[in-house]
Design an enzyme around this catalytic site. Sequence first.
Site, PDB file in Angstrom:
ATOM      1  N   LYS A  19       2.122   2.100  -5.146  1.00 16.10           N
ATOM      2  CA  LYS A  19       2.823   1.613  -6.342  1.00 16.10           C
ATOM      3  C   LYS A  19       1.995   1.818  -7.603  1.00 16.10           C
ATOM      4  CE  LYS A  19       3.350  -2.486  -4.543  1.00 16.10           C
ATOM      5  NZ  LYS A  19       2.910  -2.222  -3.170  1.00 16.10           N
ATOM      6  N   GLY A  70      -4.153  -4.613  -4.422  1.00 18.04           N
ATOM      7  CA  GLY A  70      -5.087  -3.646  -4.991  1.00 18.04           C
ATOM      8  C   GLY A  70      -4.291  -2.443  -5.429  1.00 18.04           C
ATOM      9  N   HIS A  71      -4.222  -2.191  -6.718  1.00 16.45           N
ATOM     10  CA  HIS A  71      -3.463  -1.046  -7.220  1.00 16.45           C
ATOM     11  C   HIS A  71      -4.430   0.026  -7.687  1.00 16.45           C
ATOM     12  CE1 HIS A  71       0.347  -3.678  -7.913  1.00 16.45           C
ATOM     13  NE2 HIS A  71       0.142  -3.383  -6.660  1.00 16.45           N
ATOM     14  N   ASP A  82       0.818  -1.227   0.000  1.00 16.32           N
ATOM     15  CA  ASP A  82       0.000   0.000   0.000  1.00 16.32           C
ATOM     16  C   ASP A  82       0.847   1.271   0.000  1.00 16.32           C
ATOM     17  OD1 ASP A  82      -2.270  -1.676   0.192  1.00 16.32           O
ATOM     18  OD2 ASP A  82      -1.963  -1.807   2.351  1.00 16.32           O
ATOM     19  N   GLN A 106       2.264  -6.099  -3.068  1.00 17.13           N
ATOM     20  CA  GLN A 106       2.609  -6.063  -1.634  1.00 17.13           C
ATOM     21  C   GLN A 106       3.913  -5.267  -1.425  1.00 17.13           C
ATOM     22  OE1 GLN A 106       1.751  -9.570  -2.833  1.00 17.13           O
ATOM     23  NE2 GLN A 106      -0.314  -8.833  -2.556  1.00 17.13           N
TER      24      GLN A 106
HETATM   25  P1  IMP Z   1      -2.461 -12.919   2.010  1.00 15.45           P
HETATM   26  O1  IMP Z   1      -1.524 -12.357   0.992  1.00 15.45           O
HETATM   27  O2  IMP Z   1      -3.909 -12.707   1.673  1.00 15.45           O
HETATM   28  O3  IMP Z   1      -2.162 -14.331   2.365  1.00 15.45           O
HETATM   29  O4  IMP Z   1      -2.247 -12.073   3.379  1.00 15.45           O
HETATM   30  C1  IMP Z   1      -1.027 -12.132   4.116  1.00 15.45           C
HETATM   31  C2  IMP Z   1      -0.671 -10.771   4.702  1.00 15.45           C
HETATM   32  O5  IMP Z   1      -0.343  -9.880   3.636  1.00 15.45           O
HETATM   33  C3  IMP Z   1      -1.834 -10.106   5.447  1.00 15.45           C
HETATM   34  O6  IMP Z   1      -1.295  -9.332   6.502  1.00 15.45           O
HETATM   35  C4  IMP Z   1      -2.431  -9.168   4.407  1.00 15.45           C
HETATM   36  O7  IMP Z   1      -3.104  -8.087   4.985  1.00 15.45           O
HETATM   37  C5  IMP Z   1      -1.165  -8.724   3.685  1.00 15.45           C
HETATM   38  N1  IMP Z   1      -1.412  -8.287   2.311  1.00 15.45           N
HETATM   39  C6  IMP Z   1      -1.652  -9.053   1.226  1.00 15.45           C
HETATM   40  N2  IMP Z   1      -1.795  -8.299   0.128  1.00 15.45           N
HETATM   41  C7  IMP Z   1      -1.612  -7.030   0.513  1.00 15.45           C
HETATM   42  C8  IMP Z   1      -1.596  -5.778  -0.179  1.00 15.45           C
HETATM   43  O8  IMP Z   1      -1.763  -5.693  -1.397  1.00 15.45           O
HETATM   44  N3  IMP Z   1      -1.375  -4.674   0.585  1.00 15.45           N
HETATM   45  C9  IMP Z   1      -1.137  -4.741   1.925  1.00 15.45           C
HETATM   46  N4  IMP Z   1      -1.132  -5.888   2.606  1.00 15.45           N
HETATM   47  C10 IMP Z   1      -1.367  -7.016   1.910  1.00 15.45           C
END
Ligand code: IMP
Length: 428
Positions: A16, A40-41, A13, A224
């Site tokens: 990007k 989410g971009h 977040d 991420q």
């Molecule tokens: P997962 O990727 O859904 O397995 O989540 C694992 C961790 O990564 C959790 O803390 C999510 O909130 C975090 N996470 C996954 N995708 C994003 C993102 O795009 N932005 C911020 N945090 C993310």
Amino acid sequence: MSVCVVVGMQWGDEGKGKIIDLLTEKADVVARYQGGHNAGHTIIFDGNKYILHLIPSGIFRPDKICVIGNGVVIDPAALSEEMQMLKDLGFDYEGRLLISDRANIILPYHRISDLHKEGASGSRKIGTTGRGIGPAYSDKIARVGLRTCDFLDESRLQETLRSNYEEKKKILKNLYGENLPELGEIVDQMLSHRDRFVKYICNTQSFLRDRIAEGKTILCEGAQGTMLDIDHGTYPFVTSSNSTAGGACTGLGIPPARIDRTLGVIKAYTTRVGEGPFPTELHDDYGEQLRNNGDEFGSTTGRPRRCGWFDAVVGKYAVELNGIDAVTLTKIDVLDQLDTIRVCTGYRHHGKIVDGLPASLPVLEQCEPVYTEYPGWQQSTSGIRCFDELPDHAKRYIDGLQDHLGVEIPLISTGPGREETILRGELL
Ligand code: IMP
């Protein structure tokens, strides 16, 4: 010409989406290398806001090729939905969207098991997005995953699903009391999405290598951020892929020696969603101000993000780990109203300054941040396009961050729109 990797330097977040959208103007190809629709971009242009989860944001510029790499995990329903959204909005991607034939697929049982694992008593809650990302990557590593190339051969698709089905059914039933839909139903679900995206599936590794040989500019888009990397992040509170720069090589099939440049994206403060250590987290009015002024609510799940001060220990770690050549700083305008701004320049553990970022979770959890204070500027920087027009205290803060990170900051974002940007050096 160059191959440039864009990485998040915090817990995701960082903004990007906007940076990649800006850089895409000078690129020929944008290629996403890991993650799934957990990302989410957000891109804002011409007064409209768009959120993409899987398809690279380059899709909004008519002459750019967008690649979904082998390192991404694809939920066919989420991909279909995103393609439909683009069609409905009038963005044509024919001939511009390529999907790797080696990407793994997120299946219904991945999502079910993600949700149940998170809810199960006794297991550690990660705070995942509940999209089935972790279980899909687990199956990839366990070598039982379904891949995009299997959509080109119906019997192979059926066979892979059949060989996994009984085991998955038993696990879900016995562990979580959940009934998996009939095998035929899962096969039908997969086939129902196939027609929409099957014609875009191809060998994207060789496509990318050919474009590199032709001297094209390739932008490798990470999802991420560094601190959510499966190997280098705050394990186990991480996502299940390599979001750091190395992930671009494995997730796209680009040889390491072909990467020319790595750009980091970092926010002027820190946020994270989900559980896990966050040394500079604020539980006071400052945190609340950052959340509200920065609209810090997840673009995928809508969850409120945890907010805190800029952490230069994390920033420096990201610079070194990714080999970052230049940093782009986002959301400086969110700090406009604050009277004082703090930057964490080190961690103290049991009275001693720690060297770098501790691997041990309990140690990291016990670390206290050591802060340097900066005076706030308390005037608007929103939409400023020229560095010299920034208030002096904002310039001092940015220069301070540059010193803490040890890397130049040639781009500063002063708002969500494409034009709300200060450029004071070369990026690509
Ligand atoms: P997962 O990727 O859904 O397995 O989540 C694992 C961790 O990564 C959790 O803390 C999510 O909130 C975090 N996470 C996954 N995708 C994003 C993102 O795009 N932005 C911020 N945090 C993310």
